[in-house]
Design a protein around this motif. Structure first.
Motif, PDB file in Angstrom:
ATOM      1  N   ASP A   1       6.317  16.455  -8.373  1.00  0.00           N
ATOM      2  CA  ASP A   1       5.387  16.024  -7.339  1.00  0.00           C
ATOM      3  C   ASP A   1       4.261  15.215  -7.979  1.00  0.00           C
ATOM      4  OD1 ASP A   1       4.344  16.221  -4.536  1.00  0.00           O
ATOM      5  OD2 ASP A   1       2.702  17.230  -5.569  1.00  0.00           O
TER       6      ASP A   1
ATOM      7  N   ALA B   1       1.406  14.157  -6.750  1.00  0.00           N
ATOM      8  CA  ALA B   1       0.045  14.579  -6.425  1.00  0.00           C
ATOM      9  C   ALA B   1      -0.406  15.766  -7.274  1.00  0.00           C
ATOM     10  CB  ALA B   1      -0.055  14.915  -4.943  1.00  0.00           C
TER      11      ALA B   1
ATOM     12  N   SER C   1       9.259  16.297   1.143  1.00  0.00           N
ATOM     13  CA  SER C   1       9.134  15.831   2.519  1.00  0.00           C
ATOM     14  C   SER C   1       9.194  14.309   2.569  1.00  0.00           C
ATOM     15  CB  SER C   1       7.804  16.296   3.124  1.00  0.00           C
ATOM     16  OG  SER C   1       7.594  15.697   4.395  1.00  0.00           O
TER      17      SER C   1
ATOM     18  N   ASP D   1       8.131  12.737   4.888  1.00  0.00           N
ATOM     19  CA  ASP D   1       6.884  12.347   5.544  1.00  0.00           C
ATOM     20  C   ASP D   1       5.726  12.252   4.552  1.00  0.00           C
ATOM     21  OD1 ASP D   1       8.051  12.276   8.104  1.00  0.00           O
ATOM     22  OD2 ASP D   1       7.761  14.428   8.363  1.00  0.00           O
ATOM     23  N   ALA D   2       5.997  12.555   3.286  1.00  0.00           N
ATOM     24  CA  ALA D   2       4.937  12.531   2.270  1.00  0.00           C
ATOM     25  C   ALA D   2       5.398  11.793   1.021  1.00  0.00           C
ATOM     26  CB  ALA D   2       4.520  13.956   1.918  1.00  0.00           C
TER      27      ALA D   2
ATOM     28  N   PRO E   1       5.103   9.269  -1.819  1.00  0.00           N
ATOM     29  CA  PRO E   1       3.861   8.776  -2.424  1.00  0.00           C
ATOM     30  C   PRO E   1       3.447   7.372  -2.014  1.00  0.00           C
ATOM     31  CG  PRO E   1       5.089  10.027  -4.031  1.00  0.00           C
ATOM     32  CD  PRO E   1       5.965   9.936  -2.813  1.00  0.00           C
TER      33      PRO E   1
ATOM     34  N   ASP F   1       4.233   5.674   0.647  1.00  0.00           N
ATOM     35  CA  ASP F   1       3.862   5.669   2.068  1.00  0.00           C
ATOM     36  C   ASP F   1       2.480   6.277   2.272  1.00  0.00           C
ATOM     37  OD1 ASP F   1       6.344   4.608   2.447  1.00  0.00           O
ATOM     38  OD2 ASP F   1       7.221   6.383   3.374  1.00  0.00           O
ATOM     39  N   LEU F   2       2.175   7.347   1.542  1.00  0.00           N
ATOM     40  CA  LEU F   2       0.866   7.978   1.672  1.00  0.00           C
ATOM     41  C   LEU F   2      -0.250   7.051   1.192  1.00  0.00           C
ATOM     42  CD1 LEU F   2       1.578  11.654   0.541  1.00  0.00           C
ATOM     43  CD2 LEU F   2       1.180  10.817   2.861  1.00  0.00           C
TER      44      LEU F   2
ATOM     45  N   THR G   1      -0.771   4.425   3.834  1.00  0.00           N
ATOM     46  CA  THR G   1      -1.440   5.011   4.999  1.00  0.00           C
ATOM     47  C   THR G   1      -2.928   5.207   4.744  1.00  0.00           C
ATOM     48  OG1 THR G   1       0.584   6.132   5.707  1.00  0.00           O
ATOM     49  CG2 THR G   1      -1.502   7.004   6.548  1.00  0.00           C
ATOM     50  N   LYS G   2      -3.278   5.716   3.564  1.00  0.00           N
ATOM     51  CA  LYS G   2      -4.689   5.932   3.231  1.00  0.00           C
ATOM     52  C   LYS G   2      -5.458   4.610   3.210  1.00  0.00           C
ATOM     53  CE  LYS G   2      -4.950  10.416   2.545  1.00  0.00           C
ATOM     54  NZ  LYS G   2      -5.901  11.306   3.264  1.00  0.00           N
TER      55      LYS G   2
ATOM     56  N   LEU H   1      -3.174   9.270  -5.362  1.00  0.00           N
ATOM     57  CA  LEU H   1      -2.732  10.587  -4.893  1.00  0.00           C
ATOM     58  C   LEU H   1      -3.035  11.695  -5.895  1.00  0.00           C
ATOM     59  CD1 LEU H   1       0.791   9.755  -3.429  1.00  0.00           C
ATOM     60  CD2 LEU H   1      -1.248  10.346  -2.141  1.00  0.00           C
TER      61      LEU H   1
ATOM     62  N   GLU I   1      -6.558  12.408  -5.141  1.00  0.00           N
ATOM     63  CA  GLU I   1      -6.816  12.316  -3.700  1.00  0.00           C
ATOM     64  C   GLU I   1      -8.153  11.624  -3.422  1.00  0.00           C
ATOM     65  OE1 GLU I   1      -6.322  16.543  -2.697  1.00  0.00           O
ATOM     66  OE2 GLU I   1      -4.412  15.979  -1.756  1.00  0.00           O
TER      67      GLU I   1
END
Length: 362
Positions: A206, A208, A219, A221-222, A224, A226-227, A230-231, A290, A293
Motif C-alpha cells: 500500500d 499510503a 480497493s 476505488d482507492a 493511488p 486516481d486518488l 481527485t485530491k 498520498l 496525505e
C-alpha cells in the motif's frame, strides 16, 4: 522518491530481501522502484505484489496444470544464457503484444558490468526440445520472479503460469518466506494474471501506509493515481470558488530518473500537478502526496528544455523538472487555498514572498 534507479556494486541476499520488501525490483544489473507507469500514453498506478509462501498451498488449478504438463522434463539450475534460450526468447517476442528486452543478455545484465544477483533458471523440455524458461533471483529469505518465456506452439499448456508455479514451489520447498511477482496495474489487464496465482496468500504494498496488506483489502476505488487526481481536482474546485483559475497537468517525465543517463539527478517524479499561479515555469506548483496525505506547494528547476511542442495543454512535456524546495505543506484544502489566494492578492508569487506570507498569515 516515487521513481528511482540504483546501480549497486554488489547486493547481499539480505539486501535484496530489504529492497523487495520496500517495493523495488530488478532491472538488468540495477534495481528500481516506481509507483506509476505509462502504456500507450495512458498513466496507471503500479501496485507491487508478493506471495506469502508460509500460507501458500497449491490450488486445484495449479494441481491440474502440473498434472497436464507432467510429461515435460524440468531442470532447475544456475542461470546462464546460450543460443537455444536466445532463440526461444526471440520466438516468444514475435508472438506477444507487449515490449520486452531486445535479448536475454540485455534482460539480465543491462548496462551493468558485474553480476550482482544469484539467479536461477527453470527450463522445461519436451524430450530434448527447450519449450520454456524462467529466471528468478534468490535472496536470503525471499525470491523474485524475473521473466518467463515459452514456445507459442505450446500455448495450450499455459507455460507462463506453469513456470510461475514451479518457481513458487521451489521457493517454498527451500523454506523462503515470500515470492515477489513484480507489479500489476489496475485498469491495464496485461498483468492481471498475477492476481489469480495464489489469491489466499497474495499481498500488495500500500503506497499510503508502506505496509503489505492482503489483496482482499485492495480497493479499486482507492487506486493511488486516481486518488491523487481527485485530491487535485478538489483543490482546483475550491480555488475556482475563490476566483482563482488553475491548470491540471499530466507530467510526461515522471519516470525520467529510471533512464540510465539521467539516473541520480533526483528528478521531479509526480505524474500530476497543478499550475496555480499561471503556467509560467518559474512559478510554484502544487502536488498531492498520498504518503503523508498532504498538499505540497513546491518550486523546481527546469534542468532541460525539450524539443517537444505542448500540443495537449494538459500534458506537460516542454521541460524536465527537478524539485527545488517545498514551500508549504498541509492536509487542508482551505489552508492551501488561503496561501495561494493571499500570494496572488498581494502579487507575491515569488518563492521567498510566499514563504514569508505563510509564516505570517497561514
Amino acid at each position: 522518491m516515487l521513481a528511482e534507479l540504483y546501480y549497486p556494486s554488489s547486493l547481499e541476499p539480505k539486501d535484496l530481501d530489504a529492497h523487495l520488501e520496500d517495493g523495488w525490483f530488478r532491472m538488468g544489473q540495477a534495481i528500481f522502484t516506481t509507483n506509476f507507469l505509462k502504456f500507450k500514453e495512458i498513466l496507471y498506478s503500479a501496485i507491487w505484489l508478493r506471495i506469502d509462501l508460509n500460507t501458500f498451498e497449491p490450488s486445484k488449478t495449479q494441481q491440474k496444470l502440473l498434472k497436464f504438463n507432467s510429461r515435460f522434463i524440468i531442470q532447475i539450475r544456475e542461470a546462464y544464457i546460450d543460443e537455444s534460450k536466445e532463440t526461444l526468447f526471440a520466438k516468444y517476442q514475435n508472438h506477444v503484444a507487449f515490449d520486452t528486452a531486445p535479448n536475454l543478455q540485455q534482460l539480465l545484465f543491462g548496462h551493468g558490468a558485474n553480476d550482482i544477483y544469484e539467479t536461477l533458471e527453470i527450463c522445461v523440455y519436451d524430450g530434448a526440445k527447450l519449450i520454456a524458461c524462467g529466471f528468478f533471483d534468490l535472496g536470503e529469505n525471499t525470491s523474485a520472479g524475473i521473466s518467463c518465456f515459452y514456445d507459442p506452439e505450446y500455448k495450450k499448456h499455459s507455460l507462463g503460469k506453469y513456470l510461475m508455479y514451479l518457481k513458487m514451489d521451489f521457493s517454498k520447498e527451500r523454506g523462503l518466506d515470500f515470492f515477489y511477482l513484480g507489479y500489476f496495474a489496475p485498469g491495464y489487464p496485461l498483468f492481471d494474471y498475477k492476481l489469480d496465482l495464489a489469491k489466499k496468500s497474495l499481498e500488495y504494498l500500500d503506497l499510503a501506509t508502506d505496509v503489505w496488506l492482503p489483496i482482499e483489502q485492495f480497493s479499486y476505488d482507492a487506486i493511488p493515481l486516481d486518488l491523487m487526481i481527485t485530491k487535485l481536482f478538489h483543490l482546483q474546485n475550491a480555488m475556482k470558488k475563490e476566483g482563482v483559475n488553475s491548470v491540471f497537468q499530466w507530467y510526461e517525465f515522471f519516470d525520467a530518473d529510471l533512464i540510465n543517463s539521467l539516473n541520480g539527478l533526483r528528478l521531479f517524479d509526480f505524474p500530476v500537478f497543478l499550475f496555480c499561479f499561471g503556467n509560467n515555469t518559474s512559478n510554484p506548483i502544487v502536488v498531492y502526496d498520498l504518503r503523508d496525505e498532504k498538499y505540497h506547494l513546491i518550486t523546481y528547476h527546469c534542468i532541460y528544455e525539450t524539443m517537444f511542442e505542448q500540443k495537449d495543454k494538459t500534458r506537460f512535456n516542454t521541460h524536465l523538472l527537478q524539485l527545488s524546495k517545498v514551500l508549504y505543506s498541509t492536509p487542508s484544502i482551505e489552508m492551501m487555498v488561503k496561501v495561494i489566494t493571499t500570494a496572488l492578492r498581494k502579487n507575491a508569487v515569488g518563492e521567498f514572498y510566499i514563504f514569508d506570507l505563510m509564516l505570517r498569515e497561514a
